[in-house]
Motif scaffolding. Structure first.
Motif, PDB file in Angstrom:
ATOM      1  N   HIS A  54     -29.902 -57.700   0.204  1.00  0.00           N
ATOM      2  CA  HIS A  54     -30.560 -58.975   0.468  1.00  0.00           C
ATOM      3  C   HIS A  54     -31.943 -58.734   1.082  1.00  0.00           C
ATOM      4  O   HIS A  54     -32.053 -58.217   2.197  1.00  0.00           O
ATOM      5  N   ASN A  55     -32.960 -59.140   0.346  1.00  0.00           N
ATOM      6  CA  ASN A  55     -34.347 -58.871   0.746  1.00  0.00           C
ATOM      7  C   ASN A  55     -34.681 -59.510   2.099  1.00  0.00           C
ATOM      8  O   ASN A  55     -35.027 -58.821   3.066  1.00  0.00           O
ATOM      9  N   ARG A  56     -34.573 -60.835   2.197  1.00  0.00           N
ATOM     10  CA  ARG A  56     -35.009 -61.519   3.436  1.00  0.00           C
ATOM     11  C   ARG A  56     -34.084 -61.238   4.630  1.00  0.00           C
ATOM     12  O   ARG A  56     -34.446 -61.526   5.765  1.00  0.00           O
TER      13      ARG A  56
ATOM     14  N   MET B 118     -25.369 -61.408 -10.032  1.00  0.00           N
ATOM     15  CA  MET B 118     -25.942 -60.667  -8.904  1.00  0.00           C
ATOM     16  C   MET B 118     -27.400 -60.299  -9.173  1.00  0.00           C
ATOM     17  O   MET B 118     -27.705 -59.633 -10.162  1.00  0.00           O
ATOM     18  N   ASP B 119     -28.285 -60.769  -8.278  1.00  0.00           N
ATOM     19  CA  ASP B 119     -29.656 -60.272  -8.251  1.00  0.00           C
ATOM     20  C   ASP B 119     -29.568 -58.928  -7.530  1.00  0.00           C
ATOM     21  O   ASP B 119     -29.583 -58.857  -6.304  1.00  0.00           O
ATOM     22  N   GLY B 120     -29.441 -57.887  -8.338  1.00  0.00           N
ATOM     23  CA  GLY B 120     -29.263 -56.542  -7.772  1.00  0.00           C
ATOM     24  C   GLY B 120     -30.544 -55.739  -7.863  1.00  0.00           C
ATOM     25  O   GLY B 120     -30.523 -54.561  -8.231  1.00  0.00           O
TER      26      GLY B 120
ATOM     27  N   GLY C 115     -38.399 -58.243 -12.176  1.00  0.00           N
ATOM     28  CA  GLY C 115     -37.209 -58.800 -11.549  1.00  0.00           C
ATOM     29  C   GLY C 115     -37.178 -60.313 -11.652  1.00  0.00           C
ATOM     30  O   GLY C 115     -36.123 -60.922 -11.873  1.00  0.00           O
ATOM     31  N   THR C 116     -38.331 -60.925 -11.503  1.00  0.00           N
ATOM     32  CA  THR C 116     -38.413 -62.390 -11.587  1.00  0.00           C
ATOM     33  C   THR C 116     -38.024 -62.846 -12.995  1.00  0.00           C
ATOM     34  O   THR C 116     -37.268 -63.806 -13.168  1.00  0.00           O
ATOM     35  N   GLN C 117     -38.536 -62.127 -13.999  1.00  0.00           N
ATOM     36  CA  GLN C 117     -38.185 -62.503 -15.371  1.00  0.00           C
ATOM     37  C   GLN C 117     -36.689 -62.269 -15.625  1.00  0.00           C
ATOM     38  O   GLN C 117     -36.028 -63.073 -16.286  1.00  0.00           O
TER      39      GLN C 117
END
Ligand SMILES: Cc1ncc(COP(=O)(O)O)c(C=O)c1O
Length: 346
Positions: free
Chosen positions: A142-144, A171-173, A62-64
């Motif tokens: 949303h993670n946090r 979007m970071d999905g 996901g980071t990449q």
């Protein structure tokens, strides 16, 4: 007999299913840098089709995926709008600036998704003193913020503001299927308002490795080159893609079970002394709750560990527990009774 460990740190701890391991064994392979791996192509076509976009690209994490997407959406030196609690801003080693060369401009949304007015207020008029803005990023779920969902309506409004100012919406999905399953809608309802996005195979979907970027063909062509630049070009990547195909075909609907377990855990926690939890914010598979300020959350997590239960401290007095495949109702019962015991003894 040793007690079983209940690992609620993250849905990334899920192991591949037997069907996934079989798929790895039988995958047809080729060199994916030459775009000759049929299993990778099959997965990418499946992902693009499911998401309603032209093309897709398999990457390692996901980071990449986020880093490649930032690099492929923007030119170095441009400004990108990030929500202040976003994963890209908090947990990705600052790659947005150190590698992508972008200027992050954060918007504090205070426990909810940033609204279009906040984004619009943050966009400054063109001026020789300012970097040029090019991208707005939104995280869904949303993670946090405890797996909070950004709805199609919110995405549509964010996109309107972005487009009004000539910006793209990304979007970071990572957990986008959790959002679609919880809302009981087709995933395209969430993807149609963004220019491009990534999602993770290696979280609730239980794959061992991999994330997928989707968007226009032009964007994916750039992403492929940037993936190579970052050393992420893979050869017989079909062994990663094969479990991904299993995940996309058979692991999505079962996320509802994780959501039910999260709801049940949250309801149990809401009845325990010294715990504060907003049940309306437990929408998917992440349960975030607060301990009374007098309780040391690191000590609390250590006590959980003594009882073979693993969780995470998110920040002072904030604890995060994540449900996933392999966690069952009876284990939730045990977790809530152990937490009750620890806190009532406090
Ligand atoms: C919202 C979000 N984006 C990106 C990532 C990064 O994914 P990875 O751990 O595969 O690099 C995570 C990981 O938890 C995440 O929660």
């Amino acid at each position: 007999m040793p007690k079983e460990v209940i690992d609620l740190r993250s849905d990334t701890v899920t192991l591949p299913t037997q069907e996934m391991l079989e798929a790895v064994k039988n995958a047809k392979l080729g060199d994916d840098v030459y775009e000759e791996d049929p299993t990778v192509k099959q997965l990418q076509d499946l992902a693009a089709e499911k998401m309603g976009k032209e093309a897709a690209l398999l990457v390692t994490s996901g980071t990449q995926a986020n880093l490649i997407s930032l690099m492929s959406n923007c030119n170095r030196g441009e400004q990108v709008f990030l929500e202040a609690q976003s994963h890209i801003y908090w947990y990705e080693v600052g790659g947005v600036s150190t590698v992508a060369g972008l200027f992050p401009w954060t918007i504090q949304a205070n426990g909810s998704i940033f609204n279009p007015e906040q984004v619009e207020a943050a966009i400054r008029p063109s001026n020789i003193h300012y970097p040029s803005p090019s991208l707005v990023c939104v995280e869904n779920t949303h993670n946090r913020y405890g797996g909070l969902i950004v709805t199609p309506n919110q995405l549509e409004n964010l996109n309107k503001v972005a487009k009004k100012h000539g910006l793209k919406l990304y979007m970071d999905g990572a957990r986008i299927f959790n959002a679609a399953v919880a809302l009981k809608i087709d995933i395209k309802e969430l993807t149609k308002h963004v220019d491009n996005l990534m999602f993770c195979l290696s979280k609730g979907l239980s794959c061992p490795i991999g994330s997928i970027i989707v968007g226009s063909q032009e964007f994916i062509d750039k992403a492929r080159k940037n993936r190579k630049l970052l050393g992420g070009g893979m050869r017989q990547a079909g062994i990663i893609a094969a479990p991904g195909i299993v995940a996309m075909e058979s692991m999505i609907d079962r996320l509802a079970e994780d959501h039910e377990n999260a709801q049940y855990l949250a309801m149990k926690l809401s009845k325990i002394k010294h715990v504060t939890i907003d049940l309306s914010k437990v929408q998917t598979n992440i349960v975030t709750f607060f301990l009374d300020p007098s309780i040391n959350s690191d000590l609390f997590v250590a006590k959980l560990k003594e009882n073979n239960i693993l969780g995470l401290t998110q920040s002072k007095n904030t604890i995060r527990l994540v449900t996933h495949r392999g966690i069952e109702h009876r284990q939730i019962e045990r977790v809530s009774s152990v937490i009750c015991e620890i806190l009532e003894r406090n």
